[in-house]
Design an enzyme around this catalytic site. Structure first.
Site, short mmCIF file in Angstrom:
data_model
loop_
_atom_site.label_atom_id
_atom_site.label_comp_id
_atom_site.label_asym_id
_atom_site.label_seq_id
_atom_site.Cartn_x
_atom_site.Cartn_y
_atom_site.Cartn_z
CE LYS A 1 -3.28 2.55 2.95
NZ LYS A 1 -4.06 2.54 4.19
CD GLU B 1 -5.48 8.74 10.74
OE1 GLU B 1 -4.66 7.81 10.74
OE2 GLU B 1 -5.90 9.28 9.69
CD GLU C 1 -7.17 2.03 2.00
OE1 GLU C 1 -6.83 3.18 2.33
OE2 GLU C 1 -8.05 1.80 1.15
CD GLU D 1 -10.68 7.70 -0.52
OE1 GLU D 1 -9.83 7.73 0.40
OE2 GLU D 1 -11.06 6.65 -1.06
#
Length: 379
Positions: A147, A196, A235, A367
């Site tokens: 990733k 986050e 993911e 996105e």
């Protein structure tokens, strides 16, 4: 360091921010989970970690990479900053802490004047994103990475200098579940509304978010889709496993919570909380975990090497640890996402997304555009 407490009831906390010069270093921090706002104004000094207990609050920032390339970010550096004056607002009280109360400027408790900014976007061709995406897919096919989190820098120009107070107020109103931050330095301001937590510490209790996997709230049955989509779940699992393994290097008491949804204004994210018991400092943890696969990629070294060579912009504080630490060494450091750097009438907005084997180029591009709305809707 001695600070004098001055009890004051401000209806408009940003009046404290506005009382100080735009050219001075200052920060704004709103912790939505604790309903607490702290504003620090008038730079006092940079300090070392062992001096944290001498100050009521310390502002922490860490650049994404150790070295910052020549760019609009030139001059920014990692470190711990303390200020002469702090304004603190909680559910129960409102007060100023000042180590030089005689130097406090006069200010009026006036509401923010809201500004609608007119902006023009500089050309950001889709072909640039497609080239980056294809290069990442090649690395994945070759087995070099699982990733990579690619990001875009989109530049906007306004017809007038940006009004920081207006943007902060809009970020607060639009993102009630996020951590709203602003850091002004050298006439520039980095601000955003991050959902986050990289690391949160209270005593020996340490918490981190695995936040990866995203869907627009406009998608039909978006919640069920995200909780059952194999691409997003894969993911997300990469991030959980990597944070778990990193935590295991500093603690053997890891608790992994259930994966759930984090609803935000424009998107849903998959979120899993990981916690440990640890005597290590919050700064040690921040340096140890950053960047997680939610911000850089996995494996970390290979992903970061790729990004350094293929992303054309400097990340600066984007996607980096930023936040507030109190004199006990407790605090919250979020990652600086849903963010932008403002310089006079120019805005450098940042948005990224995780690219894995099953990612679709156009979908990932869309996105990033959805994530940009956090900033653009605040203008």
């Amino acid at each position: 360091m001695n600070y004098t407490r001055i009890n004051i009831n401000l209806k408009h906390p940003l009046a404290f921010w506005s009382a100080f010069s735009d050219s001075e270093e200052r920060f704004f921090w709103q912790d939505s989970q604790r309903n607490k706002t702290v504003i620090g104004c008038e730079f006092l000094s940079e300090i070392t970690e062992d001096a944290i207990s001498d100050y009521p609050f310390v502002f922490y920032k860490q650049t994404f990479y150790e070295d910052v390339k020549e760019s609009v970010w030139t001059g920014i550096k990692s470190g711990l900053t303390v200020f002469k004056h702090y304004y603190i607002l909680t559910e129960d009280e409102s007060y100023i802490l000042s180590n030089q109360p005689e130097s406090l400027p006069e200010f009026e408790d006036k509401p923010t004047v809201f500004i609608n900014h007119t902006i023009v976007e500089e050309n950001s061709p889709y072909s640039d994103w497609e080239k980056l995406f294809n290069a990442i897919q090649s690395e994945i096919r070759l087995g070099h990475v699982e990733k990579i989190v690619a990001s875009r820098e989109i530049i906007f120009t306004a017809t007038r200098p940006f009004n920081i107070e207006s943007i902060i107020e809009n970020l607060i109103a639009n993102n009630p579940d996020a951590f709203v931050f602003a850091y002004q330095f050298g006439g520039k301001t980095f601000l955003g509304a991050s959902p986050e937590i990289l690391i949160e510490k209270s005593g020996n209790s340490v918490l981190s978010y695995a936040l990866a996997g995203t869907v627009s709230r406009t998608v039909e049955n978006a919640e069920d889709f995200l909780l059952n989509d194999s691409k997003n779940l894969a993911e997300h699992r990469i991030v959980i496993d990597a944070i778990h393994d990193k935590m295991a290097q500093l603690s053997d008491s890891i608790t992994v919570g259930q994966t759930d949804l984090m609803p935000l204004k424009n998107v849903y994210h998959l979120r899993t909380l990981l916690s440990v018991q640890s005597q290590e400092s919050i700064i040690t943890w921040a340096r140890h975990l950053h960047p997680t696969p939610a911000l850089g990629g996995f494996p970390q070294t290979q992903a970061l090497d790729f990004l350094k060579n293929h992303e054309n912009h400097e990340r600066g504080l984007y996607a980096s640890p930023i936040g507030l630490i109190d004199q006990n060494g407790d605090g919250t450091l979020v990652v600086g996402i849903r963010s932008a750097l403002l310089n006079d009438n120019q805005l450098y907005a940042y948005a990224g997304c995780g690219i894995v084997k099953d990612s679709d180029c156009q979908s990932e591009y869309q996105e990033t555009k959805i994530k940009l709305k956090t900033l653009l809707e605040a203008l």
